[in-house]
Scaffold this motif. Structure first.
Motif, PDB file in Angstrom:
ATOM      1  N   VAL A   1       0.844  -1.199   0.000  1.00 41.00           N
ATOM      2  CA  VAL A   1       0.000   0.000   0.000  1.00 41.00           C
ATOM      3  C   VAL A   1       0.879   1.248   0.000  1.00 41.00           C
ATOM      4  CG1 VAL A   1      -1.677   1.336   1.346  1.00 41.00           C
ATOM      5  CG2 VAL A   1      -1.998  -1.120   1.031  1.00 41.00           C
ATOM      6  N   ASN A   2       1.957   1.240   0.784  1.00 34.90           N
ATOM      7  CA  ASN A   2       2.874   2.388   0.794  1.00 34.90           C
ATOM      8  C   ASN A   2       3.467   2.639  -0.586  1.00 34.90           C
ATOM      9  OD1 ASN A   2       2.479   2.954   3.466  1.00 34.90           O
ATOM     10  ND2 ASN A   2       4.511   2.351   4.132  1.00 34.90           N
ATOM     11  N   ASN A   3       3.699   1.590  -1.341  1.00 33.61           N
ATOM     12  CA  ASN A   3       4.222   1.751  -2.698  1.00 33.61           C
ATOM     13  C   ASN A   3       3.142   2.190  -3.685  1.00 33.61           C
ATOM     14  OD1 ASN A   3       6.824   0.969  -1.945  1.00 33.61           O
ATOM     15  ND2 ASN A   3       6.405  -1.180  -2.319  1.00 33.61           N
ATOM     16  N   GLN A   4       1.933   1.696  -3.510  1.00 35.35           N
ATOM     17  CA  GLN A   4       0.865   1.961  -4.469  1.00 35.35           C
ATOM     18  C   GLN A   4       0.211   3.335  -4.305  1.00 35.35           C
ATOM     19  OE1 GLN A   4      -0.020   0.124  -7.144  1.00 35.35           O
ATOM     20  NE2 GLN A   4       1.757  -1.134  -6.625  1.00 35.35           N
ATOM     21  N   LEU A   5       0.146   3.852  -3.087  1.00 34.57           N
ATOM     22  CA  LEU A   5      -0.511   5.147  -2.879  1.00 34.57           C
ATOM     23  C   LEU A   5       0.108   6.274  -3.703  1.00 34.57           C
ATOM     24  CD1 LEU A   5      -1.505   5.149   0.880  1.00 34.57           C
ATOM     25  CD2 LEU A   5      -3.016   5.494  -1.062  1.00 34.57           C
ATOM     26  N   PRO A   6       1.422   6.473  -3.678  1.00 33.84           N
ATOM     27  CA  PRO A   6       1.992   7.538  -4.509  1.00 33.84           C
ATOM     28  C   PRO A   6       1.750   7.329  -6.011  1.00 33.84           C
ATOM     29  CG  PRO A   6       3.583   6.837  -2.858  1.00 33.84           C
ATOM     30  CD  PRO A   6       2.433   5.864  -2.811  1.00 33.84           C
ATOM     31  N   ILE A   7       1.757   6.078  -6.444  1.00 32.26           N
ATOM     32  CA  ILE A   7       1.480   5.785  -7.865  1.00 32.26           C
ATOM     33  C   ILE A   7       0.041   6.170  -8.188  1.00 32.26           C
ATOM     34  CG2 ILE A   7       1.223   3.919  -9.544  1.00 32.26           C
ATOM     35  CD1 ILE A   7       3.575   2.514  -8.034  1.00 32.26           C
ATOM     36  N   MET A   8      -0.882   5.836  -7.311  1.00 31.17           N
ATOM     37  CA  MET A   8      -2.284   6.171  -7.527  1.00 31.17           C
ATOM     38  C   MET A   8      -2.483   7.694  -7.579  1.00 31.17           C
ATOM     39  SD  MET A   8      -5.580   5.076  -5.239  1.00 31.17           S
ATOM     40  CE  MET A   8      -5.185   6.188  -3.906  1.00 31.17           C
ATOM     41  N   ILE A   9      -1.842   8.409  -6.676  1.00 30.76           N
ATOM     42  CA  ILE A   9      -1.965   9.871  -6.659  1.00 30.76           C
ATOM     43  C   ILE A   9      -1.364  10.472  -7.926  1.00 30.76           C
ATOM     44  CG2 ILE A   9      -1.183  11.950  -5.451  1.00 30.76           C
ATOM     45  CD1 ILE A   9      -1.484  10.236  -2.838  1.00 30.76           C
ATOM     46  N   ARG A  10      -0.228   9.956  -8.350  1.00 28.37           N
ATOM     47  CA  ARG A  10       0.404  10.457  -9.578  1.00 28.37           C
ATOM     48  C   ARG A  10      -0.496  10.201 -10.788  1.00 28.37           C
ATOM     49  NH1 ARG A  10       4.697  12.803 -10.237  1.00 28.37           N
ATOM     50  NH2 ARG A  10       5.604  12.207  -8.252  1.00 28.37           N
ATOM     51  N   GLU A  11      -1.125   9.022 -10.840  1.00 26.86           N
ATOM     52  CA  GLU A  11      -2.051   8.716 -11.945  1.00 26.86           C
ATOM     53  C   GLU A  11      -3.257   9.649 -11.912  1.00 26.86           C
ATOM     54  OE1 GLU A  11      -1.930   6.547 -14.629  1.00 26.86           O
ATOM     55  OE2 GLU A  11       0.174   6.472 -13.997  1.00 26.86           O
ATOM     56  N   TRP A  12      -3.758   9.935 -10.726  1.00 25.58           N
ATOM     57  CA  TRP A  12      -4.881  10.865 -10.580  1.00 25.58           C
ATOM     58  C   TRP A  12      -4.487  12.242 -11.092  1.00 25.58           C
ATOM     59  CZ3 TRP A  12      -4.602  15.087  -7.175  1.00 25.58           C
ATOM     60  CH2 TRP A  12      -5.774  15.820  -7.033  1.00 25.58           C
ATOM     61  N   ALA A  13      -3.266  12.667 -10.783  1.00 28.75           N
ATOM     62  CA  ALA A  13      -2.813  14.018 -11.151  1.00 28.75           C
ATOM     63  C   ALA A  13      -2.401  14.117 -12.619  1.00 28.75           C
ATOM     64  CB  ALA A  13      -1.641  14.429 -10.260  1.00 28.75           C
ATOM     65  N   LYS A  14      -2.151  13.009 -13.280  1.00 29.20           N
ATOM     66  CA  LYS A  14      -1.664  13.017 -14.661  1.00 29.20           C
ATOM     67  C   LYS A  14      -2.596  13.786 -15.598  1.00 29.20           C
ATOM     68  CE  LYS A  14      -0.523   8.997 -16.232  1.00 29.20           C
ATOM     69  NZ  LYS A  14      -0.444   7.706 -16.948  1.00 29.20           N
ATOM     70  N   ASP A  15      -3.883  13.648 -15.434  1.00 29.63           N
ATOM     71  CA  ASP A  15      -4.863  14.308 -16.302  1.00 29.63           C
ATOM     72  C   ASP A  15      -5.245  15.697 -15.805  1.00 29.63           C
ATOM     73  OD1 ASP A  15      -4.929  12.099 -17.975  1.00 29.63           O
ATOM     74  OD2 ASP A  15      -6.536  11.150 -16.807  1.00 29.63           O
ATOM     75  N   ARG A  16      -4.507  16.217 -14.860  1.00 29.67           N
ATOM     76  CA  ARG A  16      -4.775  17.542 -14.292  1.00 29.67           C
ATOM     77  C   ARG A  16      -3.518  18.394 -14.430  1.00 29.67           C
ATOM     78  NH1 ARG A  16      -7.468  13.620 -12.031  1.00 29.67           N
ATOM     79  NH2 ARG A  16      -9.603  13.902 -11.344  1.00 29.67           N
ATOM     80  N   PRO A  17      -3.354  19.054 -15.556  1.00 25.32           N
ATOM     81  CA  PRO A  17      -2.108  19.802 -15.810  1.00 25.32           C
ATOM     82  C   PRO A  17      -1.900  20.991 -14.871  1.00 25.32           C
ATOM     83  CG  PRO A  17      -3.704  20.158 -17.571  1.00 25.32           C
ATOM     84  CD  PRO A  17      -4.276  19.129 -16.679  1.00 25.32           C
ATOM     85  N   ASP A  18      -2.963  21.418 -14.196  1.00 27.11           N
ATOM     86  CA  ASP A  18      -2.834  22.562 -13.287  1.00 27.11           C
ATOM     87  C   ASP A  18      -2.223  22.178 -11.935  1.00 27.11           C
ATOM     88  OD1 ASP A  18      -5.224  21.079 -12.949  1.00 27.11           O
ATOM     89  OD2 ASP A  18      -6.053  22.683 -11.704  1.00 27.11           O
ATOM     90  N   ILE A  19      -2.037  20.881 -11.682  1.00 28.03           N
ATOM     91  CA  ILE A  19      -1.472  20.434 -10.405  1.00 28.03           C
ATOM     92  C   ILE A  19       0.044  20.363 -10.530  1.00 28.03           C
ATOM     93  CG2 ILE A  19      -1.375  18.528  -8.750  1.00 28.03           C
ATOM     94  CD1 ILE A  19      -4.254  17.932  -9.408  1.00 28.03           C
ATOM     95  N   GLN A  20       0.708  21.052  -9.624  1.00 28.66           N
ATOM     96  CA  GLN A  20       2.166  21.102  -9.646  1.00 28.66           C
ATOM     97  C   GLN A  20       2.761  19.853  -8.988  1.00 28.66           C
ATOM     98  OE1 GLN A  20       3.171  24.695  -7.618  1.00 28.66           O
ATOM     99  NE2 GLN A  20       2.127  26.006  -9.092  1.00 28.66           N
TER     100      GLN A  20
END
Length: 109
Positions: free
Chosen positions: A59-78
């Motif tokens: 879970v510790n490994n997957q959470l950052p990947i999930m957040i990065r995937e969520w943010a991928k389609d949001r170009p306004d997120i730094q």
């Protein structure tokens, strides 16, 4: 309930002396039950603790990947927000795990 079954036992010798032996038997039963329960718990802990640790790490490994995937389609997120959000989520998870552990191990309530 075990005390009622074992503790009141007495033995009267041929000379008429009455000896109480129920308490010592009860202590033996209690000690055996305590050791047996601890042995069973130890066997189960030895089996499941590695599985729990593996799940926790996954879970510790997957959470950052999930957040990065969520943010991928949001170009306004730094990038800094993605890192901060990942850190906050993992820290919240740790706090929740620690709180849950305290409730599970607190025998006063």
């Amino acid at each position: 309930m075990q005390d009622v079954l074992v503790s009141p036992r007495r033995f009267t010798t041929a000379g008429g002396v009455s000896l109480a032996f129920g308490d010592s038997i009860q202590r033996g039963v209690d000690t055996w039950a305590w050791e047996w329960g601890n042995r069973m718990k130890g066997e189960i802990d030895a089996k499941v603790n590695p599985q729990i640790a593996d799940e926790y790490l996954e879970v510790n490994n997957q959470l950052p990947i999930m957040i990065r995937e969520w943010a991928k389609d949001r170009p306004d997120i730094q990038e800094s927000f993605i890192q901060d959000y990942s850190r906050d989520v993992l820290e919240g998870r740790n706090r929740g795990t620690e709180t849950g552990h305290k409730y599970l191990t607190d025998t006063t309530n």
